[in-house]
Enzyme design. Structure first.
Site, mmCIF file in Angstrom:
data_model
loop_
_atom_site.group_PDB
_atom_site.id
_atom_site.type_symbol
_atom_site.label_atom_id
_atom_site.label_comp_id
_atom_site.label_asym_id
_atom_site.label_seq_id
_atom_site.Cartn_x
_atom_site.Cartn_y
_atom_site.Cartn_z
ATOM 1 N N ASP A 1 -11.887 10.991 7.973
ATOM 2 C CA ASP A 1 -12.818 12.129 7.957
ATOM 3 C C ASP A 1 -12.744 12.944 9.257
ATOM 4 O O ASP A 1 -13.762 13.389 9.781
ATOM 5 C CB ASP A 1 -14.265 11.631 7.729
ATOM 6 C CG ASP A 1 -14.398 10.875 6.411
ATOM 7 O OD1 ASP A 1 -13.662 11.191 5.461
ATOM 8 O OD2 ASP A 1 -15.235 9.960 6.333
ATOM 9 N N ARG B 1 0.833 -1.213 0.000
ATOM 10 C CA ARG B 1 0.000 0.000 0.000
ATOM 11 C C ARG B 1 0.874 1.272 0.000
ATOM 12 O O ARG B 1 0.549 2.266 -0.636
ATOM 13 C CB ARG B 1 -0.896 -0.041 1.245
ATOM 14 C CG ARG B 1 -1.783 1.139 1.431
ATOM 15 C CD ARG B 1 -3.136 0.898 0.832
ATOM 16 N NE ARG B 1 -3.978 2.072 1.009
ATOM 17 C CZ ARG B 1 -5.285 2.086 0.851
ATOM 18 N NH1 ARG B 1 -5.904 0.991 0.486
ATOM 19 N NH2 ARG B 1 -5.981 3.178 1.014
ATOM 20 N N ASN C 1 -10.970 17.407 1.406
ATOM 21 C CA ASN C 1 -11.875 16.330 1.005
ATOM 22 C C ASN C 1 -13.306 16.804 1.220
ATOM 23 O O ASN C 1 -13.557 17.735 1.994
ATOM 24 C CB ASN C 1 -11.601 15.090 1.871
ATOM 25 C CG ASN C 1 -12.307 13.841 1.369
ATOM 26 O OD1 ASN C 1 -12.871 13.822 0.272
ATOM 27 N ND2 ASN C 1 -12.276 12.788 2.174
ATOM 28 N N THR C 2 -14.233 16.171 0.522
ATOM 29 C CA THR C 2 -15.648 16.445 0.745
ATOM 30 C C THR C 2 -16.324 15.157 1.185
ATOM 31 O O THR C 2 -16.027 14.077 0.677
ATOM 32 C CB THR C 2 -16.309 17.037 -0.521
ATOM 33 O OG1 THR C 2 -17.712 17.109 -0.301
ATOM 34 C CG2 THR C 2 -16.039 16.222 -1.760
ATOM 35 N N HIS C 3 -17.232 15.288 2.164
ATOM 36 C CA HIS C 3 -17.877 14.099 2.745
ATOM 37 C C HIS C 3 -19.394 14.350 2.857
ATOM 38 O O HIS C 3 -19.800 15.435 3.277
ATOM 39 C CB HIS C 3 -17.281 13.816 4.131
ATOM 40 C CG HIS C 3 -17.874 12.616 4.772
ATOM 41 N ND1 HIS C 3 -17.553 11.329 4.392
ATOM 42 C CD2 HIS C 3 -18.808 12.494 5.746
ATOM 43 C CE1 HIS C 3 -18.255 10.464 5.114
ATOM 44 N NE2 HIS C 3 -19.022 11.149 5.941
ATOM 45 N N ASP D 1 -6.510 14.861 7.474
ATOM 46 C CA ASP D 1 -5.402 14.494 8.363
ATOM 47 C C ASP D 1 -5.266 12.976 8.328
ATOM 48 O O ASP D 1 -5.849 12.317 7.468
ATOM 49 C CB ASP D 1 -5.603 15.077 9.771
ATOM 50 C CG ASP D 1 -6.782 14.458 10.498
ATOM 51 O OD1 ASP D 1 -7.386 13.489 9.963
ATOM 52 O OD2 ASP D 1 -7.100 14.921 11.609
ATOM 53 N N ALA D 2 -4.530 12.419 9.284
ATOM 54 C CA ALA D 2 -4.231 10.989 9.217
ATOM 55 C C ALA D 2 -5.428 10.103 9.600
ATOM 56 O O ALA D 2 -5.398 8.896 9.402
ATOM 57 C CB ALA D 2 -3.034 10.676 10.105
ATOM 58 N N GLY D 3 -6.489 10.697 10.142
ATOM 59 C CA GLY D 3 -7.641 9.897 10.549
ATOM 60 C C GLY D 3 -8.656 9.740 9.429
ATOM 61 O O GLY D 3 -8.429 10.154 8.288
HETATM 62 C C1 GRF Z 1 -19.811 12.546 -2.987
HETATM 63 O O1 GRF Z 1 -21.028 12.566 -2.268
HETATM 64 C C2 GRF Z 1 -18.633 12.379 -2.069
HETATM 65 O O2 GRF Z 1 -18.732 13.096 -0.879
HETATM 66 C C3 GRF Z 1 -18.741 10.896 -1.794
HETATM 67 O O3 GRF Z 1 -18.984 10.348 -3.076
HETATM 68 C C4 GRF Z 1 -19.700 11.298 -3.847
HETATM 69 C C5 GRF Z 1 -18.920 11.540 -5.107
HETATM 70 O O4 GRF Z 1 -19.713 12.011 -6.134
HETATM 71 N N1 GRF Z 1 -17.580 10.388 -1.143
HETATM 72 P P1 GRF Z 1 -19.115 12.420 -7.547
HETATM 73 O O5 GRF Z 1 -18.180 11.311 -8.014
HETATM 74 O O6 GRF Z 1 -18.395 13.728 -7.390
HETATM 75 O O7 GRF Z 1 -20.310 12.545 -8.450
#
Ligand code: GRF
Length: 200
Positions: free
Chosen positions: A144, A64, A106-108, A140-142
């Site tokens: 989300d 990895r 990142n987006t969550h 970060d390392a965790g």
């Molecule tokens: C988003 O909701 C993101 O937060 C999640 O997967 C989705 C990705 O959507 N982890 P896309 O590939 O940008 O359409």
């Protein structure tokens, strides 16, 4: 600001960023798109926009850590100011974070710290919350767990299933990501402890 965007799937967040970057006043530009797999819509969207792409599959590396280094090297080759994970379904490792920590976001699809991990939408639905949303955060390392940069709330409807709720969240997520990346590019930011503030 030079952005490398990482994707694993449909890439609608990437597409929103590409659209925003078409306006010079936005302050950022996508210089490359990376993925952890081949043949996904996210890479096709980048190619259609004439943005260079690269892909590294974990399975193609003995360890990895080797995959992590290859991913970091490919990103670094494009000299990004910031790396944006937009639906990238892998955790970056120590090498990647050493190189891009503090400028890797990142987006969550939940209001962190609630419902981190792979199934943020399903977990919120199963818990029965009435409001969920999306979070843009510094990686970060965790899992989300890094400093929150911006959040948007999204209502949960009684008749929602995972797909309908995720679709509503993704609409909010795309605007949140575009607004947040644009502000970071134009205003810069500082982080003290867990608190991120715009402005230098
Ligand atoms: C988003 O909701 C993101 O937060 C999640 O997967 C989705 C990705 O959507 N982890 P896309 O590939 O940008 O359409």
């Amino acid at each position: 600001m030079r952005l490398v965007v990482l994707v694993s799937g449909t890439g609608t967040n990437l597409q929103a960023l590409l659209r925003a970057c078409a306006d010079d006043a936005y302050g950022a530009r996508v210089v490359a798109v990376g993925a952890d797999r081949h043949g996904i819509a996210g890479l096709a969207r980048a190619e259609a926009a004439d943005v260079p792409t690269f892909a590294h599959r974990v399975a193609d590396y003995a360890a990895r850590a080797d995959w992590d280094r290859a991913l970091a090297d490919s990103c670094a080759a494009f000299e990004p100011d910031m790396v944006v994970s937009a639906g990238f379904m892998k955790l970056a490792g120590a090498t990647f974070l050493a190189r891009f920590g503090g400028r890797f976001i990142n987006t969550h699809p939940s209001l962190l710290p609630s419902f981190p991990g792979m199934h943020g939408v399903r977990d919120a639905l199963e818990y029965g919350v009435k409001v969920t949303g999306c979070t843009v955060f510094m990686v970060d390392a965790g899992v989300d767990s890094g400093p929150v940069i911006a959040q948007a709330a999204v209502p949960v409807r009684d008749d929602d299933d995972e797909a309908s709720l995720h679709e509503r969240i993704k609409r909010a997520e795309r605007s949140l990501l575009v607004d947040t990346v644009g502000r970071m590019a134009r205003e810069r930011w500082t982080v003290q402890g867990r608190k991120l503030r715009f402005g230098s």
